[in-house]
Design a protein around this motif. Structure first.
Motif, mmCIF file in Angstrom:
data_model
loop_
_atom_site.group_PDB
_atom_site.id
_atom_site.type_symbol
_atom_site.label_atom_id
_atom_site.label_comp_id
_atom_site.label_asym_id
_atom_site.label_seq_id
_atom_site.Cartn_x
_atom_site.Cartn_y
_atom_site.Cartn_z
ATOM 1 N N VAL A 170 0.820 -1.214 0.000
ATOM 2 C CA VAL A 170 0.000 0.000 0.000
ATOM 3 C C VAL A 170 0.855 1.265 0.000
ATOM 4 O O VAL A 170 0.669 2.156 -0.833
ATOM 5 N N ARG A 171 1.797 1.365 0.932
ATOM 6 C CA ARG A 171 2.632 2.581 0.998
ATOM 7 C C ARG A 171 3.427 2.793 -0.290
ATOM 8 O O ARG A 171 3.431 3.904 -0.835
ATOM 9 N N PRO A 172 4.095 1.764 -0.837
ATOM 10 C CA PRO A 172 4.795 1.983 -2.113
ATOM 11 C C PRO A 172 3.843 2.377 -3.253
ATOM 12 O O PRO A 172 4.208 3.193 -4.112
ATOM 13 N N ALA A 173 2.627 1.826 -3.259
ATOM 14 C CA ALA A 173 1.660 2.183 -4.303
ATOM 15 C C ALA A 173 1.252 3.646 -4.172
ATOM 16 O O ALA A 173 1.174 4.369 -5.177
ATOM 17 N N VAL A 174 0.987 4.095 -2.953
ATOM 18 C CA VAL A 174 0.607 5.491 -2.731
ATOM 19 C C VAL A 174 1.770 6.412 -3.095
ATOM 20 O O VAL A 174 1.574 7.455 -3.741
ATOM 21 N N ASP A 175 2.991 6.036 -2.714
ATOM 22 C CA ASP A 175 4.157 6.860 -3.063
ATOM 23 C C ASP A 175 4.368 6.921 -4.572
ATOM 24 O O ASP A 175 4.728 7.964 -5.117
ATOM 25 N N THR A 176 4.133 5.810 -5.263
ATOM 26 C CA THR A 176 4.242 5.803 -6.725
ATOM 27 C C THR A 176 3.156 6.680 -7.337
ATOM 28 O O THR A 176 3.414 7.426 -8.294
ATOM 29 N N HIS A 177 1.945 6.619 -6.779
ATOM 30 C CA HIS A 177 0.841 7.470 -7.230
ATOM 31 C C HIS A 177 1.240 8.947 -7.118
ATOM 32 O O HIS A 177 1.020 9.731 -8.056
ATOM 33 N N LYS A 178 1.826 9.323 -6.010
ATOM 34 C CA LYS A 178 2.260 10.710 -5.808
ATOM 35 C C LYS A 178 3.343 11.084 -6.817
ATOM 36 O O LYS A 178 3.312 12.177 -7.396
ATOM 37 N N SER A 179 4.302 10.193 -7.037
ATOM 38 C CA SER A 179 5.395 10.464 -7.970
ATOM 39 C C SER A 179 4.877 10.628 -9.396
ATOM 40 O O SER A 179 5.309 11.527 -10.124
ATOM 41 N N ILE A 180 3.964 9.770 -9.792
ATOM 42 C CA ILE A 180 3.385 9.888 -11.131
ATOM 43 C C ILE A 180 2.611 11.198 -11.248
ATOM 44 O O ILE A 180 2.686 11.887 -12.269
ATOM 45 N N GLY A 181 1.872 11.563 -10.203
ATOM 46 C CA GLY A 181 1.125 12.823 -10.223
ATOM 47 C C GLY A 181 2.025 14.028 -10.422
ATOM 48 O O GLY A 181 1.723 14.917 -11.232
ATOM 49 N N ILE A 182 3.145 14.083 -9.704
ATOM 50 C CA ILE A 182 4.094 15.194 -9.854
ATOM 51 C C ILE A 182 4.676 15.200 -11.270
ATOM 52 O O ILE A 182 4.837 16.250 -11.889
ATOM 53 N N THR A 183 4.973 14.011 -11.794
ATOM 54 C CA THR A 183 5.500 13.900 -13.156
ATOM 55 C C THR A 183 4.481 14.407 -14.167
ATOM 56 O O THR A 183 4.828 15.152 -15.097
#
Length: 190
Positions: free
Chosen positions: A40-53
C-alpha cells in the motif's frame, strides 16, 4: 503549402505519455484496497510520484501549445461541436493541473508529512508545500480533508471528461468520416 492536419510529434508524444501515466495512476489508486498491506505505501508513493510527473509534463504541454499552433479542426465540425471541443479541452487541461496540484497540496496537509518525507520514485526527496506545512495542526487537518475531497471529485470529473473526449473522437472518426484519430495517433498519416 498544405494546411497542417496533424499535431506536432512533441504534442503527440506529450498527449500519449500524459494519458498513459494518468491511466496508470488511476488504476494504481483505485486498486489500492486490494493490495497486500506491505504494497500500500509503495503504491501510494508511486501514485504521488506519477502525479508530480504529470504536473511537470502538463506544464510542458501547455507551453508547447502556446508556442505551436494546433491543426485546424476538420471542416465538418459545426459551431456547437467546435465550442464543445474547445470547452472539453479547456476542462481537461484544468483537470490535468488541478488533480496533481490538489494531490500535492493534500499530501502537504497530511498530519505526518513532516516526519514522512516524500521521495520522487524513491530517487530524491520531493518538497511539500511549505505554507501548507506551516498551518496550525487542527486547521491543517481540515485542509487535508477538504483538499482530499477536491482531489477525489476532480478525479470523477476527469473520468467523465475522458469518456466524452474518447467518444467525441470516435464519433468524428467513424460516424462523421473525419480523419480525427490520424491527427493525434503516433505514426499515422494525416
Amino acid at each position: 503549402m498544405l494546411p497542417q492536419t496533424r499535431y506536432t510529434r512533441t504534442a503527440i508524444a506529450l498527449h500519449w505519455v500524459i494519458a498513459l501515466l494518468m491511466a496508470v495512476n488511476i488504476a494504481l489508486i483505485l486498486l489500492v484496497d486490494r493490495y497486500p498491506d506491505d504494497w500500500v505505501r509503495p503504491a501510494v508513493d508511486t501514485h504521488k510520484s506519477i502525479g508530480i510527473t504529470v504536473l511537470g509534463l502538463v506544464i510542458l504541454r501547455i507551453l508547447w501549445r502556446f508556442t505551436h499552433r494546433p491543426p485546424a479542426m476538420p471542416g465538418l465540425y459545426g459551431a456547437f461541436e467546435r465550442f464543445a471541443a474547445h470547452a472539453a479541452h479547456g476542462v481537461l487541461y484544468l483537470l490535468m493541473v488541478l488533480l496533481p496540484l490538489s494531490g500535492w497540496m493534500h499530501d502537504s496537509a497530511w498530519k505526518d508529512a513532516g516526519t514522512h518525507p516524500m521521495y520522487l520514485f524513491g530517487l530524491f526527496e520531493w518538497p511539500r508545500i511549505g505554507w501548507i506545512m506551516a498551518i496550525e495542526p487542527t486547521l491543517k487537518e481540515t485542509w487535508h480533508t477538504v483538499l482530499g475531497g477536491v482531489h477525489a471529485w476532480a478525479g470523477y470529473v476527469l473520468y467523465a471528461m475522458f469518456g466524452l473526449h474518447v467518444l467525441g473522437a470516435l464519433k468524428h472518426q467513424f460516424l462523421d468520416g473525419e480523419r480525427e484519430l490520424q491527427r493525434m495517433w503516433p505514426g499515422a498519416r494525416g
